[in-house]
Design a protein around this motif. Structure first.
Motif, PDB file in Angstrom:
ATOM      1  N   HIS A 178       0.849  -1.194   0.000  1.00 45.05           N
ATOM      2  CA  HIS A 178       0.000   0.000   0.000  1.00 45.05           C
ATOM      3  C   HIS A 178       0.885   1.245   0.000  1.00 45.05           C
ATOM      4  O   HIS A 178       2.098   1.147   0.007  1.00 45.05           O
ATOM      5  N   ARG A 179       0.236   2.421  -0.021  1.00 44.27           N
ATOM      6  CA  ARG A 179       1.016   3.643  -0.237  1.00 44.27           C
ATOM      7  C   ARG A 179       0.905   4.643   0.900  1.00 44.27           C
ATOM      8  O   ARG A 179      -0.156   4.791   1.497  1.00 44.27           O
ATOM      9  N   LEU A 180       1.998   5.344   1.116  1.00 41.62           N
ATOM     10  CA  LEU A 180       2.022   6.376   2.158  1.00 41.62           C
ATOM     11  C   LEU A 180       1.745   7.741   1.537  1.00 41.62           C
ATOM     12  O   LEU A 180       2.342   8.116   0.543  1.00 41.62           O
ATOM     13  N   ILE A 199      13.337   7.501   8.481  1.00 40.20           N
ATOM     14  CA  ILE A 199      13.643   6.735   7.263  1.00 40.20           C
ATOM     15  C   ILE A 199      12.990   7.402   6.055  1.00 40.20           C
ATOM     16  O   ILE A 199      11.997   8.116   6.192  1.00 40.20           O
ATOM     17  N   ASN A 200      13.574   7.180   4.886  1.00 37.57           N
ATOM     18  CA  ASN A 200      13.027   7.726   3.646  1.00 37.57           C
ATOM     19  C   ASN A 200      12.223   6.640   2.940  1.00 37.57           C
ATOM     20  O   ASN A 200      12.774   5.685   2.407  1.00 37.57           O
ATOM     21  N   HIS A 204       7.175  12.202   2.773  1.00 38.98           N
ATOM     22  CA  HIS A 204       7.447  10.769   2.656  1.00 38.98           C
ATOM     23  C   HIS A 204       8.644  10.289   3.451  1.00 38.98           C
ATOM     24  O   HIS A 204       9.398   9.437   3.010  1.00 38.98           O
ATOM     25  N   HIS A 205       8.821  10.895   4.609  1.00 39.28           N
ATOM     26  CA  HIS A 205       9.750  10.351   5.591  1.00 39.28           C
ATOM     27  C   HIS A 205       8.912   9.849   6.761  1.00 39.28           C
ATOM     28  O   HIS A 205       7.805  10.343   6.985  1.00 39.28           O
ATOM     29  N   MET A 206       9.442   8.865   7.474  1.00 44.86           N
ATOM     30  CA  MET A 206       8.718   8.367   8.643  1.00 44.86           C
ATOM     31  C   MET A 206       9.664   8.289   9.810  1.00 44.86           C
ATOM     32  O   MET A 206      10.869   8.111   9.633  1.00 44.86           O
TER      33      MET A 206
END
Lengths: 324, 88
Positions: A178-180, A217-218, A207-209
């Motif tokens: 799935h997508r962020l 993280i990238n 789009h970093h978490m």
């Protein structure tokens, strides 16, 4: 959102059918003026001297007719109506079809500090594009502390207290393909009063978490470009919360819970978190079930309807057997 | 609810290290704590929120806290801003 100025409008990176092709030809000092509404005004009537109910806070769009009329004003020598136009707090004037007003007009605009822009587009096309652009920018909006993902095509906003496992849940969903959209901070905008769109925050930082124990993280580098989206409509809300034994969680799913985002009601599910419960699978199932509901298949209600039918027919049969 | 205005006083602004300090400090408290910059309101326990806020040097922010230990939370965060996050 902070103030949106004329300069911000010129700075926008718009392409193809969104491009406005604007350039400034006079009144540069007025580029700091704010645009606070998406409506346009054609100042034809105002140029004739009729200023009752003049929409002074709107963008003023000049095209062929207004341009021709300005020429007549120039010949007649009476420029009071134009002078009056510039006495209002208009954000900017724009000339379509690359038309250029006379120097006297530009000087007046310069003096009044009103930016004069030109565009190559005809007025109808320009109107459509700028209303769309300003509508998107000036839409009611808020930021929420949440994670947004797209699951099987459904936009899912995952909310919950810090540390309940929102990001970890999203990570597992990414792993499943799935997508962020955004982690931790989602920009929500309301379009046309009924569509809530979730955006990733910023192009540079998106789009970093943050995963506890790993750090930042990238996502697009680790999972690839197929795992990210810049925006997605919010179609359901998941509230993650610590398991509370005193609370009654929905066991049937026949009643729909909604939460209010910018005045729009969005289907909402409170999902209790407890060791051993696989939250990503529950969210996937909820997304699929919601899609079925949108297609008219409401499992919980259909189940109950079938049950009632069965009980009724059994009841009827029983009466028959009892009587004969 | 208690709140206090302050500014980002370290030259580098709220980059990763100061943001981590804020989140660590905020997570010690039960209260819900927010940092506001202009119209943006960010949960102080969310590191990505603070980072993406993009608060540079001299940005005005409002710290607010609500809950049982709100005063302690507000003081702890305020003193972090005051100490320039132990930077220049």
């Amino acid at each position: 959102m902070d103030k949106f100025t004329v300069l911000d409008l010129l700075d926008l990176d718009l392409h193809d059918y969104n491009a406005l092709h604007l350039s400034c030809i006079a009144g540069r000092k007025g580029l700091v003026k704010t645009i606070d509404r998406m409506d346009l005004n054609r100042p034809g009537l105002a140029l004739t001297g009729f200023y009752k109910t003049f929409a002074a806070h709107r963008v003023q769009v000049f095209s062929l007719a207004e341009h021709e009329y300005l020429k007549e004003i120039e010949q007649s020598g009476d420029r009071s109506s134009v002078q009056q136009l510039f006495s209002y707090p208009i954000p900017f004037c724009v000339f379509c079809r690359n038309l250029k007003p006379g120097d006297w007009f530009l000087e007046m605009a310069e003096k009044a500090g009103v930016p004069v822009l030109t565009t190559s587009l005809p007025s109808s096309e320009f109107s459509v594009r700028i209303i769309r652009t300003l509508g998107d920018i000036l839409a009611p909006q808020e930021k929420q502390h949440a994670v947004m993902v797209e699951v099987f095509g459904m936009g899912v906003l995952i909310k919950g207290e810090s540390g309940v496992g929102k990001s970890e849940t999203a990570l597992e969903l990414l792993e499943r393909g799935h997508r962020l959209v955004s982690d931790d901070s989602v920009l929500l905008k309301c379009f046309s009063g009924k569509i809530i769109m979730g955006f990733s925050d910023d192009r540079v930082l998106s789009h970093h978490m943050e995963i506890r124990g790993l750090g930042i993280i990238n996502v697009s580098q680790i999972f690839g470009v197929r795992s990210i989206r810049d925006k997605k409509q919010v179609q359901m809300v998941i509230n993650l919360e610590e398991w509370d034994s005193s609370k009654n969680y929905d066991r049937l799913g026949t009643t729909e819970q909604k939460s209010d985002i910018l005045g729009v009601q969005i289907p909402t599910f409170d999902i209790p978190v407890k060791p051993g419960r696989n939250i990503p699978v529950i969210i996937e199932t909820a997304a699929l079930n919601e899609r079925l509901k949108q297609k008219g298949h409401y499992a919980a209600k259909e189940f109950n309807k079938n049950l009632i039918q069965m009980l009724e027919s059994e009841n009827a049969r029983k009466m028959y057997q009892d009587n004969y | 609810m208690v709140q206090k205005n302050t500014k980002v006083k370290n030259r580098a602004g709220l980059h990763a290290r100061p943001a981590a300090m804020i989140v660590q400090a905020a997570s010690q408290f039960e209260s819900t704590i927010y940092i506001e910059k202009g119209s943006e309101k960010i949960n102080a326990k969310s590191i990505m929120g603070i980072l993406t806020m993009g608060a540079g040097y001299d940005t005005e922010v409002v710290i607010s806290a609500e809950g049982a230990d709100e005063q302690g939370a507000l003081d702890a965060l305020y003193s972090l801003f005051e100490s320039r996050f132990e930077e220049e």
